[in-house]
Design an enzyme around this catalytic site. Structure first.
Site, PDB file in Angstrom:
ATOM      1  N   CYS A 131      39.758  45.148  45.550  1.00  0.00           N
ATOM      2  CA  CYS A 131      40.290  45.912  46.173  1.00  0.00           C
ATOM      3  C   CYS A 131      40.116  45.688  47.346  1.00  0.00           C
ATOM      4  O   CYS A 131      39.440  44.196  47.884  1.00  0.00           O
ATOM      5  CB  CYS A 131      38.409  46.562  45.796  1.00  0.00           C
ATOM      6  SG  CYS A 131      38.356  47.214  47.818  1.00  0.00           S
ATOM      7  N   CYS A 134      38.898  45.442  50.446  1.00  0.00           N
ATOM      8  CA  CYS A 134      37.427  45.335  50.801  1.00  0.00           C
ATOM      9  C   CYS A 134      36.830  44.419  50.762  1.00  0.00           C
ATOM     10  O   CYS A 134      36.283  43.648  51.669  1.00  0.00           O
ATOM     11  CB  CYS A 134      36.307  45.797  49.948  1.00  0.00           C
ATOM     12  SG  CYS A 134      36.894  47.659  49.041  1.00  0.00           S
ATOM     13  N   ASP A 135      37.737  43.116  50.152  1.00  0.00           N
ATOM     14  CA  ASP A 135      37.679  41.640  50.425  1.00  0.00           C
ATOM     15  C   ASP A 135      38.454  40.508  51.083  1.00  0.00           C
ATOM     16  O   ASP A 135      38.094  39.817  50.872  1.00  0.00           O
ATOM     17  CB  ASP A 135      36.583  41.470  48.766  1.00  0.00           C
ATOM     18  CG  ASP A 135      36.019  41.852  48.130  1.00  0.00           C
ATOM     19  OD1 ASP A 135      34.621  42.770  49.172  1.00  0.00           O
ATOM     20  OD2 ASP A 135      36.166  42.804  46.902  1.00  0.00           O
TER      21      ASP A 135
END
Ligand SMILES: Cc1cc2nc3c(=O)[nH]c(=O)nc-3n(C[C@H](O)[C@H](O)[C@H](O)COP(=O)(O)OP(=O)(O)OC[C@H]3O[C@@H](n4cnc5c(N)ncnc54)[C@H](O)[C@@H]3O)c2cc1C
Length: 306
Positions: A131, A134-135
Site C-alpha cells: 500500500c 499507507c507506507d
C-alpha cells in the site's frame, strides 16, 4: 433464534459496523473469519488513522476488538462457508452450524495479492508493502521498487515519485496493461524508470529490506538492485467467493452496490474493501461499516422487525 443482523468480518469495517449496530440496539452477531482483525494485522506502523499519530496495525485492531467486545457484541470465530439469501430470514453457515438473520453486513475485505516469495512475508512491514498511500511516507528520500503493470502499479509509482528518491517499476511484460492515461503519466515521468520483461525473484535484507534480486526474463541474468522499499502492486482479490450467485458481484469480484452500502439483495449490506475498488484505507472501511449498520437499522425498522 433469528438474529437481527449478522456482520461478517472483523476488519475495521466489521468492528465499526458492530459498534454502531450494538449501540443502535440490534444486538449484532459478528463472525470474525479466519483472519481475525483483517489486513492491518499484516502491517507494522499505521500513521494515518485519525486519533493515532502512530500505532501498530495489530494494536489498532485490538483496540477496535476491545471496543466492540467491551460494549457486549457477541462474536464467533470461523469463516462463513455458505449463505442462502433465497429464503427469508437469510441463512448463513459457519462450518456445520446454521444461523438465521433478518439482515446481513458483509465486511469480508479484499486480500492483497503477493508474489509468494519467502522473504516477502518475512520482510512485510519492514520494507515490503502492499500500500503506497499507507507506507510511502516512510520511504522519503529512499530508493524503492514498484512491482506490477496495471493501474494500481501506475498509481503507486506516480504517487511515490513525489516523495521518494527513485522509483523503479519492475514489470514482467514488454508493455503495461494499465489504462493509456496512467501509462503515459509513468512513462513521461523522468523520476521513474521501468525494467521491462523483468521479475523480482527475491527480496534481500536481514531485519529490513536492503535490495531485490531482479531477473531479466529475456536473458535469464539476475541483478541485485539496492532499494529500501518494495511495493507490491499486482492487485487485490475481494473475499466474495462465498456470495457468488447470491448477490451481484462484478468481474473482478467486488460487490456491486447502489453506490452506498446496499447490495442487490434487500437487507444485505456491505462495507469496506469488499466493495471499494479505489481507496482501500482503514478509515474509509470503518466509515463504510458505520453506514452499513445505519442502513441495516433503517431496513429493520421499515420491516417492523425492530
Ligand atoms: C500490508 C498492509 C498495510 C496497510 N496499511 C494501511 C495503513 O497504514 N493505513 C490504512 O488506512 N490502511 C492500510 N491498509 C489497508 C487496510 O488494511 C484496509 O483498507 C482495511 O483493512 C480494510 O478493512 P475491511 O474491514 O474492509 O477488510 P479487512 O481488513 O480485509 O478484513 C476482512 C475481514 O473479513 C474476514 N473474512 C473474510 N472472509 C470471510 C468469511 N468467509 N467469513 C467470515 N469472515 C471472513 C477476515 O477474516 C477479516 O477479518 C493496509 C493493507 C495492507 C495489506
Amino acid at each position: 433464534m433469528v438474529e437481527k443482523v449478522i456482520i461478517i468480518g472483523s476488519g475495521p469495517a466489521g468492528y465499526t459496523a458492530a459498534i454502531y449496530a450494538y449501540r443502535d440496539g440490534l444486538d449484532p452477531l459478528l463472525i470474525k473469519g479466519f483472519e481475525a482483525g483483517g489486513q492491518l494485522m499484516l502491517t507494522s506502523a499505521v500513521e494515518n488513522f485519525p486519533g493515532f499519530s502512530s500505532i501498530l496495525g495489530p494494536d489498532l485492531m485490538e483496540k477496535l476488538y476491545q471496543h466492540a467486545k467491551g460494549l457486549g457484541c457477541r462474536m464467533i470465530d470461523g469463516n462463513v462457508s455458505k449463505v442462502d439469501f433465497s429464503v427469508y430470514p437469510y441463512k448463513l453457515f459457519v462450518d456445520q452450524e446454521q444461523y438465521e438473520t433478518y439482515s446481513v453486513v458483509i465486511a469480508t475485505g479484499a486480500s492483497a495479492k503477493w508474489l509468494g516469495l519467502p522473504n516477502e512475508k518475512r520482510l512485510m512491514g519492514k520494507g515490503v508493502s502492499g500500500c503506497a498511500v499507507c507506507d510511502g511516507f516512510f520511504f522519503k528520500n529512499k530508493d524503492v521498487i514498484v512491482v506490477g503493470g496495471g493501474d494500481s502499479a501506475m498509481e503507486d509509482a506516480s504517487y511515490l515519485a513525489n516523495m521518494v528518491k527513485s522509483v523503479t517499476v519492475v514489470h514482467r511484460r514488454d508493455s503495461f496493461k494499465a489504462s493509456k492515461i496512467m501509462q503515459e503519466k509513468v512513462l513521461n515521468d523522468k523520476r521513474i524508470r521501468v525494467l521491462w520483461n523483468s521479475e523480482v525473484v527475491d527480496i534481500l535484507g536481514d531485519t529490513k529490506v536492503s535490495g531485490a534480486s531482479v531477473k531479466d526474463l529475456k536473458t535469464g541474468s539476475i541483478s541485485k538492485i539496492p532499494v529500501e522499499g518494495v511495493f507490491i502492486a499486482i492487485g487485490h482479490k475481494p473475499n466474495t467467493d462465498v456470495f457468488r450467485g447470491q448477490i451481484d458481484i462484478d468481474k473482478d469480484g467486488y460487490i456491486n452496490t447502489n453506490g452506498f452500502t446496499k447490495t442487490s439483495k434487500e437487507g444485505v449490506f456491505c462495507a469496506g474493501d469488499v466493495q471499494d475498488r479505489v481507496y482501500k484505507q482503514a478509515v474509509i472501511a470503518a466509515g463504510w461499516g458505520c453506514m452499513a449498520a445505519m442502513e441495516a437499522r433503517k431496513f429493520l425498522a421499515e420491516k417492523k422487525i425492530i
